[in-house]
Design a protein around this motif. Structure first.
Motif, PDB file in Angstrom:
ATOM      1  N   PRO B  37      64.353  32.360 110.360  1.00 26.71           N
ATOM      2  CA  PRO B  37      65.114  32.567 109.120  1.00 26.71           C
ATOM      3  C   PRO B  37      66.333  31.647 109.003  1.00 26.71           C
ATOM      4  N   PRO B  42      67.832  32.432 103.753  1.00 28.25           N
ATOM      5  CA  PRO B  42      67.745  33.885 103.567  1.00 28.25           C
ATOM      6  C   PRO B  42      66.973  34.294 102.307  1.00 28.25           C
ATOM      7  N   LEU B  47      60.371  34.552 103.108  1.00 30.64           N
ATOM      8  CA  LEU B  47      60.191  35.012 104.489  1.00 30.64           C
ATOM      9  C   LEU B  47      59.020  35.979 104.603  1.00 30.64           C
ATOM     10  N   LEU B 120      61.630  39.698 109.484  1.00 30.31           N
ATOM     11  CA  LEU B 120      61.111  38.697 108.557  1.00 30.31           C
ATOM     12  C   LEU B 120      60.770  39.350 107.222  1.00 30.31           C
TER      13      LEU B 120
END
Lengths: 207, 221
Positions: B37, B42, B47, B120
């Motif tokens: 990440p 972010p 993700l 994640l």
């Protein structure tokens, strides 16, 4: 424990090679139960290679090899091999190492218990110590104790007295005599006198 | 059978003792999952979409990390010679060593996967899918890697060569593992299709690798 009385190891016209280089040829010998053979010769003459061939870890360059009376296809399956590496795990204790090898190397019968075997090599004070804490000679003695926890008729010893003190060498000689008395066979590569009544096979020097 | 049970117990014990490296794989897995990440940013949707792939790549690299020791330590201390001289066939020895290695390094990855998946931003279905796909897929990585480990056992610093040899052959497991994990959280492919192929890959490598690795070890002499 007494081994089969018709036990015999035959080598016929063995030739040894390592890395494509011919080390020795025309080696023929027969050993009956109770007999020992000392393999001598200068460094690089093929002593260790001969033992590895007898242990079925290497194939001979030519020639025939058989072990009769042990009920196995290859001599290695009825042999103990004590090489330069001791096959002991440093993270395990002496007793754990021996317990494992007695299960792995047994041919059906079990020999001495790990504690009894350690007593025979005067190591009974350290059964629960990780082997990595032991000195070179003490590790050697634990490795010799392995020969006792799983009876196998053929002992292949590569410089067995390395790092042993005088008292331990005497004990090793006594253990080897016991093995011969029970009908076993010993082939040892050595530079030192092992205190054993034995025939000698001298491998030639290389130019 | 008793000999193989003793071998299995010894392998697990060695993995858990000091210097055995049993926990190393999980820690490495955690680090890889944690730094992804930071590199990607972010973006939770992104993700979540690539999370299964990150987990699978991390699992693949963590598995490779410990595999070079599979036969090397036994080769160095002479144990491998004695294992070859045992009554038990070397193929069975290899099979048991691989199973113990998987139980010591692969299984912890599977158990840690749902936890690390949360980092994640994977949702429930995806967590379940990636864990199931790792559970049936990581044995394939271990067994394929065992062939590479056996081939490079007599080389000094054979670990890197092993990784180079093994990684291309793990591509099918990676493809079907990631697609099974992604299919669990929706998509056009039904979950079972890639999942069953992944099972087949594991079973096939489990059946073939012991013979290939044992042959490589014997010729290493």
């Amino acid at each position: 424990m007494v081994f089969h009385q018709d036990l015999s190891l035959h080598a016929h016209e063995l030739a040894l090679a390592r890395g494509g280089r011919r080390l020795a040829q025309g080696l023929s010998f027969t050993l009956k139960g109770g007999e020992a053979l000392l393999v001598t010769g200068p460094n690089g003459a093929g002593k260790s290679t001969l033992l590895r061939v007898l242990a079925s870890l290497l194939a001979p360059a030519s020639g025939r090899l058989s072990l009769d009376g042990a009920g196995v296809e290859a001599p290695g399956l009825a042999a103990h091999y004590l090489g330069h590496a001791e096959a002991l795990k440093g993270a395990l204790t002496a007793r754990e190492n021996l317990e494992f090898w007695s299960e792995m190397l047994t041919m059906g019968d079990f020999g001495l218990s790990p504690d009894e075997a350690l007593a025979r090599v005067a190591m009974s004070h350290a059964p629960d110590l990780p082997v990595s804490y032991l000195s070179a000679g003490q590790r050697r003695r634990v490795a010799i104790a392995r020969l006792l926890v799983a009876p196998r008729p053929l002992w292949l010893l590569d410089e067995p007295a390395t790092a042993l003190d005088a008292a331990s060498q005497t004990r090793l000689a006594a253990l080897m005599k016991d093995h011969l008395a029970s009908g076993g066979i010993i082939v040892a590569a050595t530079h030192a006198d092992l205190g054993l009544p034995a025939r000698e096979l001298r491998l030639g020097a290389k130019p | 059978m008793k000999a193989l049970a003793a071998l299995f117990a010894r392998e697990l014990r060695l993995a858990n003792r000091a210097g055995g490296g049993g926990a190393m794989g999980v820690v490495f897995f955690l680090i890889l999952v944690t730094i992804a990440p930071f590199a990607i940013g972010p973006d939770l949707n992104l993700l979540a979409r690539i999370g299964p792939a990150i987990l699978w790549i991390a699992a693949l690299l963590s598995t490779l990390l410990g595999l070079d020791r599979l036969f090397l330590s036994d080769h160095e201390d002479g144990s491998l010679d004695l294992l070859e001289m045992a009554d038990t066939p070397l193929e069975a020895v290899v099979l048991v060593k691989c199973l113990a290695h998987w139980a010591g390094t692969g299984l912890p990855l599977v158990l840690a996967a749902p936890l690390f998946g949360l980092m994640l931003a994977l949702d429930g279905d995806a967590l379940w899918g990636v864990t199931a796909s790792l559970a049936v897929g990581t044995p394939a990585l271990t067994f394929i890697g065992a062939i590479g480990a056996a081939l490079t056992v007599s080389l000094r610093r054979g670990g890197l060569l092993m990784a180079i040899l093994v990684l291309p052959f793990t591509v099918p497991a990676l493809i079907f593992g990631v697609s099974a994990a992604s299919a669990a959280s929706g998509g056009t492919v039904p979950f079972l299709t890639p999942f069953l192929i992944l099972c087949a890959l594991s079973l096939a490598s489990m059946a073939l690798a012991p013979f290939a690795a044992a042959a490589a070890l014997r010729s290493g002499g």
